[in-house]
Motif scaffolding. Structure first.
Motif, PDB file in Angstrom:
ATOM      1  N   ASN A 168      13.021  16.983  78.171  1.00 25.54           N
ATOM      2  CA  ASN A 168      14.292  17.326  77.880  1.00 25.54           C
ATOM      3  C   ASN A 168      14.526  18.658  78.300  1.00 25.54           C
ATOM      4  N   GLY A 169      14.374  19.072  79.706  1.00 25.80           N
ATOM      5  CA  GLY A 169      14.641  20.275  80.327  1.00 25.80           C
ATOM      6  C   GLY A 169      14.156  21.401  79.999  1.00 25.80           C
ATOM      7  N   GLY A 170      13.063  21.333  79.440  1.00 30.13           N
ATOM      8  CA  GLY A 170      12.341  22.753  78.564  1.00 30.13           C
ATOM      9  C   GLY A 170      11.783  23.560  79.763  1.00 30.13           C
ATOM     10  N   TYR A 171      11.678  22.894  81.079  1.00 30.38           N
ATOM     11  CA  TYR A 171      11.161  23.646  82.115  1.00 30.38           C
ATOM     12  C   TYR A 171      11.972  24.938  82.446  1.00 30.38           C
ATOM     13  N   GLU A 172      13.333  24.540  82.382  1.00 31.95           N
ATOM     14  CA  GLU A 172      14.192  25.574  82.532  1.00 31.95           C
ATOM     15  C   GLU A 172      14.155  26.794  81.592  1.00 31.95           C
ATOM     16  N   VAL A 173      14.119  26.360  80.407  1.00 33.54           N
ATOM     17  CA  VAL A 173      13.970  27.434  79.257  1.00 33.54           C
ATOM     18  C   VAL A 173      12.793  28.212  79.591  1.00 33.54           C
ATOM     19  N   THR A 174      11.719  27.451  79.469  1.00 34.73           N
ATOM     20  CA  THR A 174      10.195  28.209  79.780  1.00 34.73           C
ATOM     21  C   THR A 174      10.406  29.360  81.032  1.00 34.73           C
ATOM     22  N   ARG A 175      10.981  28.636  81.913  1.00 34.76           N
ATOM     23  CA  ARG A 175      11.098  29.525  83.197  1.00 34.76           C
ATOM     24  C   ARG A 175      11.994  31.003  82.980  1.00 34.76           C
ATOM     25  N   ALA A 176      12.924  30.632  82.353  1.00 30.86           N
ATOM     26  CA  ALA A 176      13.905  31.560  81.843  1.00 30.86           C
ATOM     27  C   ALA A 176      13.189  32.695  81.039  1.00 30.86           C
ATOM     28  N   ILE A 177      12.341  32.275  80.194  1.00 29.62           N
ATOM     29  CA  ILE A 177      11.588  33.081  79.318  1.00 29.62           C
ATOM     30  C   ILE A 177      10.477  33.724  80.200  1.00 29.62           C
ATOM     31  N   ALA A 178      10.131  33.288  81.066  1.00 30.57           N
ATOM     32  CA  ALA A 178       8.839  33.886  81.873  1.00 30.57           C
ATOM     33  C   ALA A 178       9.480  35.007  82.789  1.00 30.57           C
ATOM     34  N   GLY A 179      10.741  34.720  83.254  1.00 28.77           N
ATOM     35  CA  GLY A 179      11.439  35.855  83.980  1.00 28.77           C
ATOM     36  C   GLY A 179      12.015  37.027  83.328  1.00 28.77           C
TER      37      GLY A 179
END
Ligand SMILES: [Zn+2]
Length: 145
Positions: free
Chosen positions: A33-44
């Protein structure tokens, strides 16, 4: 003060690294469910926070250098010159430059001799004989060799 600033810098830096790693690992195995965007934002975000932490560490370092320079300049102004005649104090080849609590021995010796303090009268007489003082007891200038 510097230690606290540096500690804060390192904590922010460490927090940013952890957050960044956590986000990065998240992107390797993203939740549905689009978790990739969230984790990428957290990494950034983690990377940015780590950089801010580094910035704080560098800033505190620079500030502590600047503060040390100011401190040493204050110390020079306070201790490096006779407050009466501005002679440089504690010059190696200048016996008159001995530091007597911010004034040189050249001034203090003459003052004490003028007040008939016998040990200083004797010293000043001796130093006139050695050629370090003028006949009236005034210190000769710092030797320039
Ligand atoms: Zn002096």
């Amino acid at each position: 003060m510097t230690k606290i600033g540096k500690a804060i810098g390192w904590v922010v830096f460490g927090f940013g690294i952890l957050l960044g790693l956590w986000g990065w690992f998240g992107t390797l195995n993203p939740p549905a469910n689009g978790g990739y965007e969230v984790t990428r934002a957290i990494a950034g975000g983690g990377a940015v926070i780590a950089l801010i932490g580094l910035g704080i560490i560098v800033m505190v370092r620079q500030m502590s250098f600047a503060w040390r320079r100011i401190e040493s300049r204050i110390a020079e102004q306070t201790f490096a010159e006779c407050t009466l005649c501005a002679r440089a104090l504690n010059v190696e080849n200048d016996p008159m430059s001995r530091d007597c609590g911010g004034d040189c021995w050249g001034c203090i010796g003459k003052i004490e001799a003028d007040e008939a303090w016998q040990p200083s009268v004797d010293y000043v007489q001796l130093e006139i004989g050695e050629g370090w003082r003028f006949p009236d007891g005034t210190a000769k200038p710092t030797p320039t060799n």
